[in-house]
Design an enzyme around this catalytic site. Structure first.
Site, PDB file in Angstrom:
ATOM      1  CD  GLU A  11      29.340   6.836  57.610  1.00 19.12           C
ATOM      2  OE1 GLU A  11      28.230   6.874  57.046  1.00 19.12           O
ATOM      3  OE2 GLU A  11      29.785   7.769  58.299  1.00 19.12           O
ATOM      4  CD  GLU A  41      25.273  14.560  59.792  1.00 24.17           C
ATOM      5  OE1 GLU A  41      25.469  14.416  58.574  1.00 24.17           O
ATOM      6  OE2 GLU A  41      25.526  13.680  60.632  1.00 24.17           O
ATOM      7  CG  ASP A  96      24.587   7.856  61.245  1.00 21.33           C
ATOM      8  OD1 ASP A  96      24.059   7.432  60.212  1.00 21.33           O
ATOM      9  OD2 ASP A  96      25.442   8.754  61.262  1.00 21.33           O
TER      10      ASP A  96
HETATM   11  O1  GCW Z   1      26.360   8.688  58.884  1.00 22.62           O
HETATM   12  C1  GCW Z   1      26.379  10.004  58.466  1.00 22.62           C
HETATM   13  C2  GCW Z   1      27.557  10.158  57.562  1.00 22.62           C
HETATM   14  C3  GCW Z   1      27.517  11.397  56.725  1.00 22.62           C
HETATM   15  C4  GCW Z   1      26.179  11.454  55.996  1.00 22.62           C
HETATM   16  C5  GCW Z   1      25.067  11.407  57.023  1.00 22.62           C
HETATM   17  C6  GCW Z   1      23.677  11.383  56.376  1.00 22.62           C
HETATM   18  C7  GCW Z   1      25.701  12.321  53.825  1.00 22.62           C
HETATM   19  O2  GCW Z   1      28.721  10.116  58.346  1.00 22.62           O
HETATM   20  O3  GCW Z   1      28.579  11.362  55.822  1.00 22.62           O
HETATM   21  O4  GCW Z   1      26.064  12.563  55.154  1.00 22.62           O
HETATM   22  O5  GCW Z   1      25.173  10.238  57.788  1.00 22.62           O
HETATM   23  O6  GCW Z   1      23.075  10.319  56.358  1.00 22.62           O
HETATM   24  O7  GCW Z   1      23.208  12.406  55.913  1.00 22.62           O
END
Ligand code: GCW
Length: 720
Positions: free
Chosen positions: A434, A327, A406
């Site tokens: 989340e 990311e 995720d």
């Molecule tokens: O699920 C995603 C989140 C990000 C996060 C990423 C991760 C810290 O939306 O906010 O970044 O995972 O786990 O690195």
């Protein structure tokens, strides 16, 4: 503690006024200011059974002092007495003793100590370990023995959990040792408020406990209470900053190290070690080097020196956490190196000091073309990391999210956890929720994590995930914390139970989630209950036990996942990610839905599992219903094992999920007047939002699939 509080320093000092010596304390604390934050699972009343007794603490060291302070506080509140290392025999109800501190001045406890060897040797290595303890009750004395001070602290909190039953009848000696050596909470806290992710990335509980507006908060009283809560459920390490390390936070490693050290000083007495998220680009960002290439000697030297300074300041520092090439974060790919090269660079710097680098396996292409059906985000971690098995240094722990995508409410277990026998693996879960209601919805996750930990990738006779990450050399269990400066610690008061369950499952993954929830209820609620305690207990179970499955029912169906609003990830948006570069798709059209991840006709992801799961998931007939759409694209009329068609399942579960939330609200209303009104109101307000949101999910998901499929609901309910 008052000035009357005394501690016998060393064995020679005899307190004066009493023939048996003056206990450390025996007085009820009065006038102590109430804190601005909730006691969570450590209200004073939880210590009643222990605090009303005579307690002997035998042993020395910083963590033993913590035990003495805890017992002293409990006895001050409930009329008990405490002795620490008296030079005479003490007639105690509870003895907490270090086995290595010589004969215990209490006959029953000394007998337990002398008889303990066979029990302790049970597992073969002849010790209780760095954190274990032995619990017995003989001749009316409850005895906790430990070989290391941390064991005494965990034994103390175990006695608190047992309450009155710790002082009931006889108990043959039992050995308690954590199944997982590493039980870690990662805070995604930023020091400076980030323009997009705020003070706490994916934080739903207010601000950070550590940082505010670019500065350290320096509120040790609250941090100390946090450390107590963590120790009392078994957590032994935390990371103080976000894995997305921005410019301000990068400096925690160097010129702002003192601020990390201050946090470490507060947490240390509770056996909690501090870790730091670092940026792979640190040698450039902080060190002014032109490169961060792991093969460049200057880079090696920079990390070695920076790390030496960290240990000089924080001798028990735990290690680094790194999100690299993920990311948009920097990583070894920029230099044509792989993740083993990158992780081993930091491992070399940490090794002389006994530290570890936790390297995240969350690496995937977030700039993919949605038209390209060969790219599958679920495959990415295994594709990147499985070939590197055996190449990581001994002090590298590869930290793997529990699912291949995720933190979704339902995913298969990540195949990476079964693919790297020569690598230390940790599993990461997300307590912050989340994707599971963001602490506005009740979603008790203990049952979900328990299911994942018990999963047996090689079949029922083989190891479980808990075995893979467990033991002394395993990487352990890690969670993204759900705690902030909210007066309840968590945005939803009932979300405290997720943090508690995480710690307890990390200590013992075989614990039943329902029993863990019951422990939490007993510690947290009953002392503050004003009405019928059994009604409170029953109601909390009725609301929480199945709440994760309820959440699953009214959100994305059958394992398909990710039908959330892009960006903030709250609330429904069926096509929200369908045509974006992030790579999560449901492929719904008028004929069917689901992602074909088979070897036969799809992305081949099923082939990343060992047998039997590689076959089970590949087979449309054998694939479990709850994961069907994760692995297969099927027509709406496909009949599930449950006997229902996919489309009818979607309708039924979405109607049922909303009804279950309505029932939660009604149940909660019954507790009006039976619990603290402020908590009642906060939960009621959150349940209202959960109901509103569940209705929105139901209506969007049902309408979407009705419009796509044209298939009416068999029961004729209203679909828009
Ligand atoms: O699920 C995603 C989140 C990000 C996060 C990423 C991760 C810290 O939306 O906010 O970044 O995972 O786990 O690195």
């Amino acid at each position: 503690m008052s000035e009357r509080t005394e501690r016998s320093e060393g064995r020679e000092r005899m307190p004066s006024q009493h023939p048996m010596g003056v206990p450390v304390t025996g007085r009820a604390a009065s006038g102590a200011p109430a804190t601005a934050w909730h006691a969570a699972w450590l209200p004073s009343a939880a210590f009643r059974a222990l605090g009303s007794r005579d307690v002997l603490v035998h042993g020395d060291g910083a963590l033993v002092d913590t035990v003495v302070a805890e017992v002293t506080r409990a006895c001050a509140g409930h009329g008990g007495r405490v002795w620490h290392c008296p030079t005479w025999d003490v007639d105690a109800d509870l003895v907490l003793a270090s086995r290595t501190a010589g004969p215990i001045p209490n006959a029953a406890a000394e007998k337990v100590r002398l008889d303990a060897t066979p029990v302790v040797n049970g597992a073969g290595d002849g010790s209780l370990g760095a954190e274990g303890f032995l619990l017995a009750r003989v001749d009316g004395v409850t005895v906790v023995l430990a070989d290391a001070p941390a064991g005494l602290l965990y034994g103390l909190f175990h006695v608190v959990r047992l309450g009155a039953t710790a002082f009931d009848g006889d108990l043959p000696a039992q050995r308690h040792r954590p199944a997982l050596a590493r039980r870690v909470l990662d805070h995604w806290d930023n020091v400076a408020v980030h323009p997009v992710s705020g003070q706490v990335e994916r934080g739903y509980a207010g601000g950070s406990l550590f940082w505010r507006d670019g500065a350290a908060r320096r509120e040790p009283a609250r941090l100390r209470d946090y450390a107590r809560l963590l120790a009392a459920c078994g957590v032994n390490a935390i990371t103080v900053n976000n894995v997305n390390v921005h410019d301000t936070e990068a400096r925690l490693l160097t010129d702002r190290l003192d601020e990390v050290a201050e946090v470490a000083d507060v947490l240390r007495p509770y056996g909690i070690r501090v870790h730091l998220s670092v940026t792979f680009a640190a040698p450039m960002v902080l060190g002014g080097l032109p490169t961060a290439d792991p093969a460049d000697g200057r880079v090696d030297a920079w990390w070695a020196e920076a790390t030496r300074r960290v240990y000089q300041r924080i001798p028990d520092f735990g290690g680094y956490l790194v999100k690299a090439d993920s990311e948009g974060r920097p990583g070894p790919f920029a230099y044509g190196r792989d993740h083993a090269d990158g992780a081993n660079l930091l491992a070399r710097a940490l090794a002389p000091h006994g530290g570890v680098v936790r390297w995240r396996a969350f690496v995937y292409d977030h700039r993919q073309d949605w038209r390209d059906r060969s790219t599958d985000r679920a495959r990415a971690a295994h594709d990147h990391f499985a070939p590197l098995d055996g190449r990581f240094a001994d002090n590298v722990i590869l930290q793997v999210k529990y699912g291949p995508v995720d933190f979704q409410p339902r995913e298969p277990v990540s195949p990476v956890l079964a693919a790297m026998p020569s690598t230390r693996l940790a599993m990461e879960v997300q307590v912050t929720q989340e994707y599971t209601g963001q602490q506005r919805h009740v979603c008790h996750l203990g049952p979900w994590w328990s299911e994942v930990l018990r999963f047996a990738p090689w079949g029922a006779a083989g190891q479980t995930i808990a075995d893979v990450i467990g033991g002394e050399s395993g990487g352990g269990l890690v969670a993204v914390s759900n705690v902030g400066d909210d007066p309840y610690w968590t945005g939803h008061p009932l979300a405290q139970a997720n943090l508690y369950a995480f710690g307890r499952l990390a200590w013992d993954p075989r614990l039943e989630p329902g029993a863990i929830l019951d422990e939490w209820i007993g510690l947290t609620w009953l002392p503050v209950t004003t009405g019928d305690p059994e009604l409170v207990r029953r109601t909390l179970h009725a609301i929480m036990d199945d709440s994760w499955r309820t959440y699953e029912r009214y959100t994305a169906p059958l394992g398909v996942g990710f039908m959330v609003r892009p960006g903030h990830h709250y609330g429904p948006d069926v096509d929200g990610y369908e045509y974006t570069p992030w790579g999560t798709y449901h492929f719904a059209d008028r004929d069917g839905v689901g992602v074909d991840r088979t070897r036969a006709s799809g992305t081949g992801f099923t082939g990343q599992y060992p047998a039997p799961w590689s076959q089970v998931y590949e087979s449309l007939r054998r694939c479990p219903d709850e994961l069907l759409l994760f692995f297969h694209h099927v027509p709406y009329g496909h009949v599930l094992h449950s006997g229902r068609t996919v489309i009818q399942h979607i309708y039924d579960t979405h109607f049922a999920g909303v009804e279950e939330v309505a029932a939660m609200r009604e149940r909660w209303a019954l507790l009006t007047g039976a619990v603290d009104p402020a908590v009642h109101e906060r939960v009621a307000e959150r349940l209202d939002e959960q109901f509103r949101s569940a209705v929105e999910w139901r209506d969007q998901v049902n309408t979407y699939f009705f419009r796509k499929s044209g298939v009416p609901d068999a029961h004729g309910r209203r679909i828009h």
